[in-house]
Design a protein around this motif. Sequence first.
Motif, PDB file in Angstrom:
ATOM      1  N   TRP A  75      35.530  45.399  37.196  1.00  0.00           N
ATOM      2  CA  TRP A  75      35.419  43.999  37.704  1.00  0.00           C
ATOM      3  C   TRP A  75      34.595  43.885  38.622  1.00  0.00           C
ATOM      4  CZ3 TRP A  75      37.680  41.638  42.028  1.00  0.00           C
ATOM      5  CH2 TRP A  75      38.087  40.311  41.944  1.00  0.00           C
ATOM      6  N   ASP A  76      34.426  44.671  39.674  1.00  0.00           N
ATOM      7  CA  ASP A  76      33.495  44.580  40.743  1.00  0.00           C
ATOM      8  C   ASP A  76      32.205  44.579  40.398  1.00  0.00           C
ATOM      9  OD1 ASP A  76      35.283  44.525  43.153  1.00  0.00           O
ATOM     10  OD2 ASP A  76      35.812  46.494  42.490  1.00  0.00           O
ATOM     11  N   GLU A  77      31.738  45.345  39.288  1.00  0.00           N
ATOM     12  CA  GLU A  77      30.342  45.639  38.855  1.00  0.00           C
ATOM     13  C   GLU A  77      30.135  44.723  37.893  1.00  0.00           C
ATOM     14  OE1 GLU A  77      28.187  47.901  40.311  1.00  0.00           O
ATOM     15  OE2 GLU A  77      29.801  48.487  41.838  1.00  0.00           O
ATOM     16  N   GLN A  78      30.791  44.325  36.976  1.00  0.00           N
ATOM     17  CA  GLN A  78      30.259  43.549  35.925  1.00  0.00           C
ATOM     18  C   GLN A  78      30.787  42.100  35.457  1.00  0.00           C
ATOM     19  OE1 GLN A  78      29.929  45.826  32.309  1.00  0.00           O
ATOM     20  NE2 GLN A  78      27.959  46.648  33.000  1.00  0.00           N
ATOM     21  N   VAL A  79      32.361  42.056  35.792  1.00  0.00           N
ATOM     22  CA  VAL A  79      33.196  41.160  35.393  1.00  0.00           C
ATOM     23  C   VAL A  79      33.287  39.904  36.222  1.00  0.00           C
ATOM     24  CG1 VAL A  79      35.333  40.557  34.553  1.00  0.00           C
ATOM     25  CG2 VAL A  79      34.399  42.589  34.331  1.00  0.00           C
ATOM     26  N   LYS A  80      33.398  40.048  37.470  1.00  0.00           N
ATOM     27  CA  LYS A  80      33.731  38.703  38.467  1.00  0.00           C
ATOM     28  C   LYS A  80      32.696  37.883  38.465  1.00  0.00           C
ATOM     29  CE  LYS A  80      32.665  41.313  42.769  1.00  0.00           C
ATOM     30  NZ  LYS A  80      33.603  41.609  44.119  1.00  0.00           N
ATOM     31  N   ASN A  81      31.344  38.312  38.257  1.00  0.00           N
ATOM     32  CA  ASN A  81      30.030  37.406  38.572  1.00  0.00           C
ATOM     33  C   ASN A  81      29.335  37.390  37.063  1.00  0.00           C
ATOM     34  OD1 ASN A  81      30.187  37.398  41.333  1.00  0.00           O
ATOM     35  ND2 ASN A  81      29.327  39.586  41.457  1.00  0.00           N
ATOM     36  N   HIS A  82      30.055  37.519  36.042  1.00  0.00           N
ATOM     37  CA  HIS A  82      29.681  37.112  34.774  1.00  0.00           C
ATOM     38  C   HIS A  82      29.506  35.718  34.458  1.00  0.00           C
ATOM     39  CE1 HIS A  82      29.079  37.629  30.348  1.00  0.00           C
ATOM     40  NE2 HIS A  82      28.865  38.588  30.550  1.00  0.00           N
TER      41      HIS A  82
END
Length: 414
Positions: free
Chosen positions: A331-338
Amino acid sequence: MRKVGGTIFIFILMAVLFFLNWYVYQAVKTVLPHSILATGKMVYWLIASGVSLWIGFTFFTIMQEGKISTMSQKSLNLFLTISVTQFTVILFLFGEDIYRSLSSLFGYMTSSEPGSSAVLPSRRKFVSQLAFSIAAIPFTGFVYGIFKGKYDFRTIRKTVFFKDLPEAFDGFTITQLSDIHAGSFTDFDAVKRGADLAAAQNSDLFVFTGDLVNHKADEIDPMIASFAQIKAPFGQFSILGNHDYGDYTSWPSPEAKQENFDRLKEKHKKLGYDLLLDESRIIEKEGQRIRLLGVENWGVGFHAKGDLEKSLENVDQDEFKILLSHDPSHWDEQVKNHSKNIHLTLSGHTHGMQFGIETPVIRWSPAQYRYPNWAGLAEEAGKFLYVNRGFGFHAFSGRVGIWPEITVIELRKG
């Protein structure tokens, strides 16, 4: 190189254990009556040496076999229980040693007698007694966690609001389990009680977010009936966790490992779970729909096989999306800023380290030094992550302060 590294680790471990035992003995000899001091010393060091050797042998065995057995778990339980108790005692002793050293230095500096030397004051009995009294609290906590706490299943309910939630899904409920770690269980009746509790939530949707087993697919066999009873009108869905790939044990051949992995996927079918492998499903209600996404494991420092982009194929930008992803670091690396807004992510993996404190005033676990979001609900820019504390346990066969969890998420429009 690996053998040399393992030898160095065992040497350092034994040195640390000796230091802990030696330091705690300073308090032991303070409280023992003088008449039994010699006998007490002998008994203390016989027990301490025996336990330390057992612990050292256990770590050596784990490194040789590449997995944690039931016997290894018992030794790790003892190691953690004793170590935390010893550290508590040592905190008091270290504080007293600072006081004793400063007192000695002050006496030396202010002495008017020529040629006087610094004299370290004796340890005070009441400090050692206080140290042992306080240390009894974590000791009791670990004993409870090992025998009872790991089966003290808790239902945690969270309501999450979304402005763009389709009207038909206002009040929609999701029961989440994570990290069953079937290979760690020995009390299958207790497991059934936990599964019964999950089934009793009668949620609209059921999801399982990975780590069904420790190493091998067959570990879940004695518990299939318990978990297969969990049904939901809109279906049961699952994903894989880092332990489900068989990466943490030895296999006679790559083919044997692949065969185990294929069997594990079949177990999901026997459980009645629709296993999502970088794909999505449409959940429809009253002519409206949401999108459920599921990825293979993706984690910082762990197996990063999941393909988020693949799971988002043919998914519209404006669809309401729920993602199942085992490791919250995803979530921190890819998801929340998708760029495609993923409204809610459901994860597990951390177990909250199975040890910590969660009160309205204090919330702490060693997990927080590895994961910024290690348990519960997190939100950033209107995107939510929920990290389940896990149903089972691994390595440390217990839970202290971080109890096994059954999560019920309620979606609300607002």
